[in-house]
Write an enzyme that holds these catalytic residues in place. Structure first.
Site, PDB file in Angstrom:
ATOM      1  N   ASN A   9       0.872  -1.181   0.000  1.00 47.94           N
ATOM      2  CA  ASN A   9       0.000   0.000   0.000  1.00 47.94           C
ATOM      3  C   ASN A   9       0.905   1.226   0.000  1.00 47.94           C
ATOM      4  O   ASN A   9       1.493   1.565   1.025  1.00 47.94           O
ATOM      5  CB  ASN A   9      -0.890  -0.022   1.250  1.00 47.94           C
ATOM      6  N   LYS A  11       0.127   4.264  -0.256  1.00 55.82           N
ATOM      7  CA  LYS A  11      -0.485   5.455   0.354  1.00 55.82           C
ATOM      8  C   LYS A  11      -0.253   6.667  -0.549  1.00 55.82           C
ATOM      9  O   LYS A  11      -0.234   6.519  -1.770  1.00 55.82           O
ATOM     10  CB  LYS A  11       0.053   5.638   1.779  1.00 55.82           C
ATOM     11  N   HIS A  94      -9.135   1.224   5.168  1.00 53.57           N
ATOM     12  CA  HIS A  94      -7.847   1.455   5.823  1.00 53.57           C
ATOM     13  C   HIS A  94      -8.024   2.406   7.005  1.00 53.57           C
ATOM     14  O   HIS A  94      -8.824   3.337   6.946  1.00 53.57           O
ATOM     15  CB  HIS A  94      -6.839   2.024   4.816  1.00 53.57           C
ATOM     16  N   GLU A  96      -6.375   4.820   7.962  1.00 47.85           N
ATOM     17  CA  GLU A  96      -6.194   6.242   7.624  1.00 47.85           C
ATOM     18  C   GLU A  96      -7.449   6.812   6.984  1.00 47.85           C
ATOM     19  O   GLU A  96      -7.779   7.981   7.187  1.00 47.85           O
ATOM     20  CB  GLU A  96      -4.955   6.398   6.724  1.00 47.85           C
ATOM     21  N   GLU A 166      -4.907  -4.734  10.707  1.00 45.23           N
ATOM     22  CA  GLU A 166      -3.854  -3.740  10.869  1.00 45.23           C
ATOM     23  C   GLU A 166      -4.062  -2.985  12.182  1.00 45.23           C
ATOM     24  O   GLU A 166      -4.824  -2.000  12.219  1.00 45.23           O
ATOM     25  CB  GLU A 166      -3.879  -2.740   9.704  1.00 45.23           C
ATOM     26  N   GLY A 172       3.145   2.321  10.738  1.00 42.10           N
ATOM     27  CA  GLY A 172       4.101   3.409  10.566  1.00 42.10           C
ATOM     28  C   GLY A 172       4.860   3.768  11.826  1.00 42.10           C
ATOM     29  O   GLY A 172       5.534   4.797  11.884  1.00 42.10           O
ATOM     30  N   SER A 212       4.062  -2.172  10.234  1.00 43.48           N
ATOM     31  CA  SER A 212       5.518  -2.221  10.444  1.00 43.48           C
ATOM     32  C   SER A 212       6.128  -3.572  10.081  1.00 43.48           C
ATOM     33  O   SER A 212       7.055  -4.032  10.745  1.00 43.48           O
ATOM     34  CB  SER A 212       5.871  -1.825  11.885  1.00 43.48           C
TER      35      SER A 212
HETATM   36  P1  13P Z   1       3.467   0.376   7.632  1.00 40.56           P
HETATM   37  O1  13P Z   1       3.966  -0.908   6.993  1.00 40.56           O
HETATM   38  O2  13P Z   1       4.183   1.594   7.137  1.00 40.56           O
HETATM   39  O3  13P Z   1       3.420   0.271   9.122  1.00 40.56           O
HETATM   40  O4  13P Z   1       1.947   0.570   7.136  1.00 40.56           O
HETATM   41  C1  13P Z   1       1.081  -0.492   7.201  1.00 40.56           C
HETATM   42  C2  13P Z   1      -0.146  -0.125   6.449  1.00 40.56           C
HETATM   43  O5  13P Z   1      -0.866   0.776   6.843  1.00 40.56           O
HETATM   44  C3  13P Z   1      -0.448  -0.853   5.214  1.00 40.56           C
HETATM   45  O6  13P Z   1      -1.725  -0.564   4.759  1.00 40.56           O
END
Ligand code: 13P
Length: 250
Positions: A9, A11, A94, A96, A166, A172, A212
């Site tokens: 992803n 983003k 997601h 976010e 997640e 992140g 992560s």
């Molecule tokens: P990270 O791998 O940067 O922690 O993000 C995970 C994520 O949100 C994948 O959709």
């Protein structure tokens, strides 16, 4: 069908030129793998990515879409527009999108229904926040996220659903769930599905872990019996890291 999946992803990262460069490097370095490999660039670069990856093992997927067929929804993208450029899979829910764009379970249920009506595959994301876990409420949160958005679906629809657990506190942050924490939650999720739809169906759903995941921890997380792969954020933006994670699934 339950399958191994590693999805990147991206983003809101990578210009057109950077997308081209990263996809070229990924294509050149992609190892032999039993996993389905996916990347999710931003909307404006999807057409070019599909063109560039034609015939490759890497599938291009979208990060989001709207629930309506078309209409007065400024800034949004519809399923038919994705299908028209060769996108068959969409990430929905997601954290976010939930946190910054107000997407709740009811809205997500509508998006999922639209994607399924259009024969698209959905990677459905969910997961608890840190406060939920600290309060010991993480199983309840996950249960309600799943039941509210997905458990009204007919059994047949689950063929098109991939789940991505997640935990928000691991996204992140560099703080990944331990392989045991991931396995514990994934087993719980599979039990929930079995409770609603029966064990045979539950055994056929792919459940990815996200948060992560790095080359150094991927193999151990992926070795857990109910973890069918990963949804990768930051590490999917660097070809060698994403390749390292794909190698972790074998
Ligand atoms: P990270 O791998 O940067 O922690 O993000 C995970 C994520 O949100 C994948 O959709």
């Amino acid at each position: 069908m339950r399958s191994k999946i590693v999805a990147g992803n991206w983003k809101m990262n990578k210009t057109a030129g950077q997308t081209n460069a990263l996809l070229a490097e990924l294509s050149a370095k992609l190892p032999d793998t039993r996993a389905e490999v996916m990347v999710a660039p931003v909307f404006v670069n999807l057409t070019q990515a599909v063109g560039q990856l034609g015939g490759s093992k890497i599938e291009v997927v979208a990060q989001n879409m709207h629930f309506a067929d078309n209409g007065a929804y400024t800034g949004e993208v519809a399923a038919d527009m994705l299908l028209d450029i060769g996108i068959k899979t969409v990430i929905l829910g997601h954290s976010e999108r939930r946190a910054y764009f107000g997407e709740d379970d009811a809205l997500l249920a509508k998006k999922v229904q639209q994607a399924l009506a259009k024969q698209m595959r959905v990677i459905f994301c969910f997961g608890e926040e840190l406060a939920d876990r600290k309060a010991g409420n993480h199983f309840n949160v996950v249960e309600s996220q799943l039941k509210n958005a997905l458990f009204a679906l007919p059994a047949d629809a689950w063929k098109q659903i991939v789940l991505a657990y997640e935990p928000v506190w691991a996204i992140g942050t560099g703080e990944t769930a331990s392989p045991e924490q991931a396995q514990e939650m994934h087993a719980f999720i599979r039990q929930l599905i079995a409770g609603g739809y029966g064990d045979a169906l539950a055994q056929n759903v792919s459940i990815l872990y996200g948060g992560s995941v790095k080359p150094g921890n991927a193999a151990e997380i992926f070795s857990k019996p109910d973890v069918d792969g990963g949804l990768i954020g930051g590490a999917s933006l660097v070809a060698d890291d994403f390749i390292g994670i794909i190698k972790g699934i074998g």
